[in-house]
Design a protein around this motif. Sequence first.
Motif, PDB file in Angstrom:
ATOM      1  N   ASN A 255       6.666  16.901  11.954  1.00 32.40           N
ATOM      2  CA  ASN A 255       8.312  16.969  11.974  1.00 32.40           C
ATOM      3  C   ASN A 255       8.448  15.393  12.390  1.00 32.40           C
ATOM      4  N   LEU A 256       7.854  15.117  13.339  1.00 38.16           N
ATOM      5  CA  LEU A 256       8.016  13.754  13.981  1.00 38.16           C
ATOM      6  C   LEU A 256       7.845  12.681  12.877  1.00 38.16           C
ATOM      7  N   LYS A 257       7.004  12.819  11.977  1.00 39.33           N
ATOM      8  CA  LYS A 257       6.497  11.760  10.884  1.00 39.33           C
ATOM      9  C   LYS A 257       8.036  11.418  10.063  1.00 39.33           C
ATOM     10  N   GLN A 258       8.675  12.680   9.787  1.00 35.72           N
ATOM     11  CA  GLN A 258       9.944  12.648   8.860  1.00 35.72           C
ATOM     12  C   GLN A 258      10.819  12.165   9.667  1.00 35.72           C
ATOM     13  N   LEU A 259      11.007  12.001  11.320  1.00 33.91           N
ATOM     14  CA  LEU A 259      12.062  11.420  11.748  1.00 33.91           C
ATOM     15  C   LEU A 259      11.638   9.797  11.911  1.00 33.91           C
ATOM     16  N   ALA A 260      10.375   9.542  11.852  1.00 24.83           N
ATOM     17  CA  ALA A 260      10.041   8.156  12.056  1.00 24.83           C
ATOM     18  C   ALA A 260      10.229   7.417  10.867  1.00 24.83           C
TER      19      ALA A 260
ATOM     20  N   PRO B 160       0.903  -1.116  -0.184  1.00 29.89           N
ATOM     21  CA  PRO B 160       0.062   0.040  -0.036  1.00 29.89           C
ATOM     22  C   PRO B 160       0.947   1.264  -0.172  1.00 29.89           C
ATOM     23  N   LEU B 161       0.357   2.326  -0.459  1.00 29.11           N
ATOM     24  CA  LEU B 161       1.241   3.538  -0.335  1.00 29.11           C
ATOM     25  C   LEU B 161       1.505   4.106   0.988  1.00 29.11           C
ATOM     26  N   ASP B 162       2.651   4.556   1.041  1.00 30.72           N
ATOM     27  CA  ASP B 162       3.323   4.833   2.449  1.00 30.72           C
ATOM     28  C   ASP B 162       2.743   6.166   2.510  1.00 30.72           C
ATOM     29  N   HIS B 163       2.202   6.488   3.596  1.00 31.53           N
ATOM     30  CA  HIS B 163       1.930   7.835   3.740  1.00 31.53           C
ATOM     31  C   HIS B 163       2.642   8.410   5.158  1.00 31.53           C
ATOM     32  N   GLY B 164       3.608   7.648   5.343  1.00 29.19           N
ATOM     33  CA  GLY B 164       4.318   7.944   6.727  1.00 29.19           C
ATOM     34  C   GLY B 164       3.758   7.398   8.085  1.00 29.19           C
ATOM     35  N   ALA B 165       4.333   7.518   9.120  1.00 34.00           N
ATOM     36  CA  ALA B 165       3.797   6.997  10.298  1.00 34.00           C
ATOM     37  C   ALA B 165       2.412   7.637  10.676  1.00 34.00           C
ATOM     38  N   GLU B 166       1.706   6.795  11.192  1.00 28.09           N
ATOM     39  CA  GLU B 166       0.426   7.410  11.929  1.00 28.09           C
ATOM     40  C   GLU B 166       0.855   7.687  13.222  1.00 28.09           C
TER      41      GLU B 166
END
Length: 566
Positions: free
Chosen positions: A483-488, A415-421
């Motif tokens: 910002n956290l999403k980018q780190l995760a 599935p398309l990765d939209h980053g961490a939830e």
Amino acid sequence: YDYEQDAYQAFIQNFPFEETPGQQDAIEAMIEDMRNGKPMDRLVCGDAGFGKTEVALRAAFIAVQNNKQVALLVPTTLLAQQHYQNFVDRFADWPVRIELLSRFRSKKEQDVALSAMADGRADIVIGTHKLLQADISFKNLGLVIIDEEHRFGVRQKEKFKSLRAEIDVLTLTATPIPRTLNMALSDLRELSIIATPPSRRLAVKTFVRERNDVLLKEAMLREIKRGGQVFYLHNDVKTIDKTAEEINKLLPEARVEFAHGQMPEKQLESIMLDFYHRRFNVLVCTTIIETGIDVPTANTIIIDRADKFGLAQLYQLRGRVGRSHHRAYAYLIVPPRKSMTADAIKRLEAIEALEELGIGFTLATHDLEIRGAGEILGEGQSGHIQEVGFGLYMELLDRAVHAMKEGKQPELDRPLDHGAEIDLHVPALIPEDFLPDVHLRLIMYKRIASAKTQTELKELQEEMIDRFGLLPDAVKNLFEISNLKQLARPLGIRKIDLGQNGGRIFFQAEANIDPGRIIQLIQSDPNSYRLDGQDKLKINKDLSDLNSRLNMLEYLFSEIALKDAA
């Protein structure tokens, strides 16, 4: 490929003009493509008369220097003839054999050309669709140049690519068809745009008008009186001679001839040569003149029933005039507005509005909008991606292209990765009272979600403060979570759920974390951390405010990251 600099410099000395910046960039990119060992698939997009042919000439020179054969595929016999003349002139000082395959050649001449191609004696072959016939064979084909690619079908273009996987393909066009443009924009093909006009070139003044004999007479007379020539486009072979007679009656002082593709070859060739040498001044013709006919003194074109032509065709036809430094005029003659289709009106409005120089690429993007993007692997050249929506489709395509460029297998079923939830149990949104316009809110959400780096996020935050005032807490929280999403993301964390008393962190199956560091963390503070199943880390801590949660997560990320992934 490699080439002798001295020989190349000697070859380009014969180019009678100065290269424009766009042309120079396209040439350098083409040389880089030919030298890097991978098959070239470059699209050179530049207006009529902006110097695409010179890019082709130089590519052909480099290929021939490396003992490869070159095939130049063109849509019409007239253009093949003109290119042949050009190539023969430019290669006059070099031991290069150039052959022409078109219906202007006798059967005997064509047979000679075919055998020279098969046994490698012919270095460059210029031809129309005849080059695509099943019995054509090359000894060592290295480069295929497709001129005016929008005039060929998908099957025809793909035929060359199927000959050899290592073949270099250089495609020249002023207005790429939607399918080609879409492939270029989505990184499946390399793209060079020649947008800088040659010096002293003026744009073609374009008028869309209903038929009016007074207007036609005035337009033609103005051109003839300044010593120029006129193209009158009438795309119906049955009535073309009658139209030529009508123009002669309307304008007795003009010398009028007509030309169309069903004429005997020799007659057509001699009429075109007479027109080129200014022996008559009005040529009534069909779309046979659409590609490549370069008559610098012809600077007015009248296109009858312009509503029946496609956008690229209208643009190409208009490009037949204005090829020197005189102001040129194009008159598109149309029936009353009520009898035209909606798409025809859109096309005519687009071409009338866009009359600056170097606009072919912009026009092609209009075509993409009017007709849809087409299939990438099928043969449909236009069409709509209704099932998934264009944005999602481009995202899926982008992901596959990136994976292949990195040498990985694209994971088509992932599935398309939209980053961490991430849920930190605080409001994270753009409040309605801060930004009342719903469209603007959606645009800002999309931009925040699409930001790839922390710098981009910071710039967006500054822009929002600049445009809308100080940010409320809910918007600040939104930026913190982004910002956290980018780190995760690089760590392979798929979900974070953290509230006042702690929570859980969920990892993907292939996470970039150091299991040893997690064990150490749990051993150092077993009351606060423990594993919950194979892919969850449970956190049991007093995290009463947002700052404590953020600090906790940043500390955790730095602790568990693989050192080379951090």
